[in-house]
Design an enzyme around this catalytic site. Structure first.
Site, PDB file in Angstrom:
ATOM      1  N   LYS A 116       0.844  -1.205   0.000  1.00 30.04           N
ATOM      2  CA  LYS A 116       0.000   0.000   0.000  1.00 30.04           C
ATOM      3  C   LYS A 116       0.875   1.250   0.000  1.00 30.04           C
ATOM      4  CE  LYS A 116      -3.750  -2.454   2.278  1.00 30.04           C
ATOM      5  NZ  LYS A 116      -4.403  -2.880   3.516  1.00 30.04           N
ATOM      6  N   GLN A 135      -4.317  -1.613   9.795  1.00 32.53           N
ATOM      7  CA  GLN A 135      -4.324  -2.936   9.169  1.00 32.53           C
ATOM      8  C   GLN A 135      -4.965  -3.966  10.110  1.00 32.53           C
ATOM      9  OE1 GLN A 135      -3.451  -3.512   6.025  1.00 32.53           O
ATOM     10  NE2 GLN A 135      -3.653  -5.726   6.067  1.00 32.53           N
ATOM     11  N   ASP A 191     -10.760   3.174   4.379  1.00 30.84           N
ATOM     12  CA  ASP A 191     -11.126   1.756   4.291  1.00 30.84           C
ATOM     13  C   ASP A 191     -12.644   1.578   4.148  1.00 30.84           C
ATOM     14  OD1 ASP A 191      -9.282  -0.325   4.316  1.00 30.84           O
ATOM     15  OD2 ASP A 191      -8.916  -0.189   6.470  1.00 30.84           O
TER      16      ASP A 191
HETATM   17  N1  GUN Z   1      -6.616  -6.653   6.175  1.00 33.57           N
HETATM   18  C1  GUN Z   1      -6.868  -7.330   5.029  1.00 33.57           C
HETATM   19  N2  GUN Z   1      -7.480  -6.529   4.125  1.00 33.57           N
HETATM   20  C2  GUN Z   1      -7.614  -5.322   4.718  1.00 33.57           C
HETATM   21  C3  GUN Z   1      -8.147  -4.079   4.283  1.00 33.57           C
HETATM   22  O1  GUN Z   1      -8.659  -3.914   3.179  1.00 33.57           O
HETATM   23  N3  GUN Z   1      -8.072  -3.072   5.187  1.00 33.57           N
HETATM   24  C4  GUN Z   1      -7.540  -3.213   6.422  1.00 33.57           C
HETATM   25  N4  GUN Z   1      -7.526  -2.171   7.238  1.00 33.57           N
HETATM   26  N5  GUN Z   1      -7.029  -4.369   6.852  1.00 33.57           N
HETATM   27  C5  GUN Z   1      -7.065  -5.408   6.000  1.00 33.57           C
END
Ligand code: GUN
Length: 298
Positions: free
Chosen positions: A54, A98, A121
């Site tokens: 990311k 995350q 998100d």
């Molecule tokens: N863990 C796995 N996919 C995601 C996501 O799209 N966002 C977040 N915050 N954690 C994740």
């Protein structure tokens, strides 16, 4: 008729090109550089990899990214303090904590502490509620938003179509149904949500014009469950043992690709399908957040 392969990789690249231009324009117009803060608690290798991807993708398009890595023993109140600090920081337009978090931290509490105007998100209950009621400004969760973009940009607009979504998770199935039901671009679909407890799943999936599968069960959807001519989007990413591969496993979707591609009119592969779209939509949300904060037209 040959089957259209819907490449999320290509569509993601196209969107990233557009976002890069948008980031440059924002900077020129208002001096604002979109800022994304990612918060990682602990050292789960998969989470470390995702957060790294990311940040790398953000930097590549001129988005300022900041990664905050905290030890696994971080307390809930310490993490809430970090989130509060990011909420108050005007250089941060998007906050991503995350998931999963260590067991001693209440994920819901942390998500609710994020300022909804920075919830890139789309997991905050305010974002979820605004999406469900199709009202106000909100960020759509990244994976379902990516699915809609793939459909529209590949020439398979869901407008007026019967979309069957298989899967009812809060991250994919439910928000995807809400997005598809919205009035306007990318919406106006008739939506059925099915799931692992749906009796005779095939009888439901065979009614779809567009079938989106997000069950998390490797290669569950077989050709007999798909009406000829259906557009199929596979959200699944599963690892299955494969001793013929060097790594001892292969990655596959929830759809039995080789079989279903023979009946579908269009299908997304795994890997190279929905996966690359998720990060791209996170970056799109971050740019949108910065544009909103600057008062620029999104
Ligand atoms: N863990 C796995 N996919 C995601 C996501 O799209 N966002 C977040 N915050 N954690 C994740």
């Amino acid at each position: 008729m040959s089957t259209q392969i819907i490449s999320g990789r290509d569509i993601a690249e196209e969107i990233r090109g557009e976002l890069t231009e948008r980031v440059a324009a924002l900077k020129a117009e208002s001096g604002i550089v979109p800022g994304l803060a990612t918060v990682l608690v602990g050292s789960d290798p998969a989470s470390e990899m995702y957060v790294g991807m990311k940040n790398k993708a953000a930097a590549a398009m001129g988005i300022h990214s900041r990664q905050i890595t905290l030890p696994a023993a971080t307390t809930e109140s310490e993490l809430l303090g970090v989130v509060d600090g990011l909420n108050a920081d005007p250089a941060v337009h998007g906050i991503l904590v995350q998931l999963p978090l260590p067991n001693h931290i209440d994920e819901g509490k942390i998500i609710e502490a994020i300022d909804p105007s920075k919830d890139v998100d789309g997991f905050h209950p305010v974002s979820v509620g605004r999406l469900a009621t199709d009202s106000g400004e909100f960020f759509a969760p990244c994976t379902p938003a990516g699915v809609v973009e793939m459909l529209v940009r590949s020439g398979n607009d869901p407008n007026g179509k019967h979309v069957v979504v298989v899967g009812r998770s809060n991250i994919v199935g439910r928000p995807l149904a809400s997005l598809l039901l919205r009035k306007g671009a990318g919406g106006n679909a008739t939506v059925t949500v099915a799931h692992s407890r749906t009796p005779d799943l095939g009888a439901v999936t065979r009614t779809a014009d567009i079938l989106v599968v997000a069950m998390g069960r490797p290669e569950m959807i077989t050709a007999d469950m798909v009406r000829p001519g259906t557009v199929v989007i596979d959200v699944g990413t599963n690892r299955v043992d494969d001793p013929t591969r060097e790594k001892g496993y292969r990655v596959c979707g929830d759809v039995l690709f080789d079989e279903v591609k023979e009946v579908a009119s269009a299908i997304s592969p795994v890997p190279g399908g929905v996966g690359p779209m998720t990060i791209t939509m996170l970056l799109a949300n971050t740019v949108k957040s910065a544009a909103l904060a600057s008062g620029s037209k999104v």
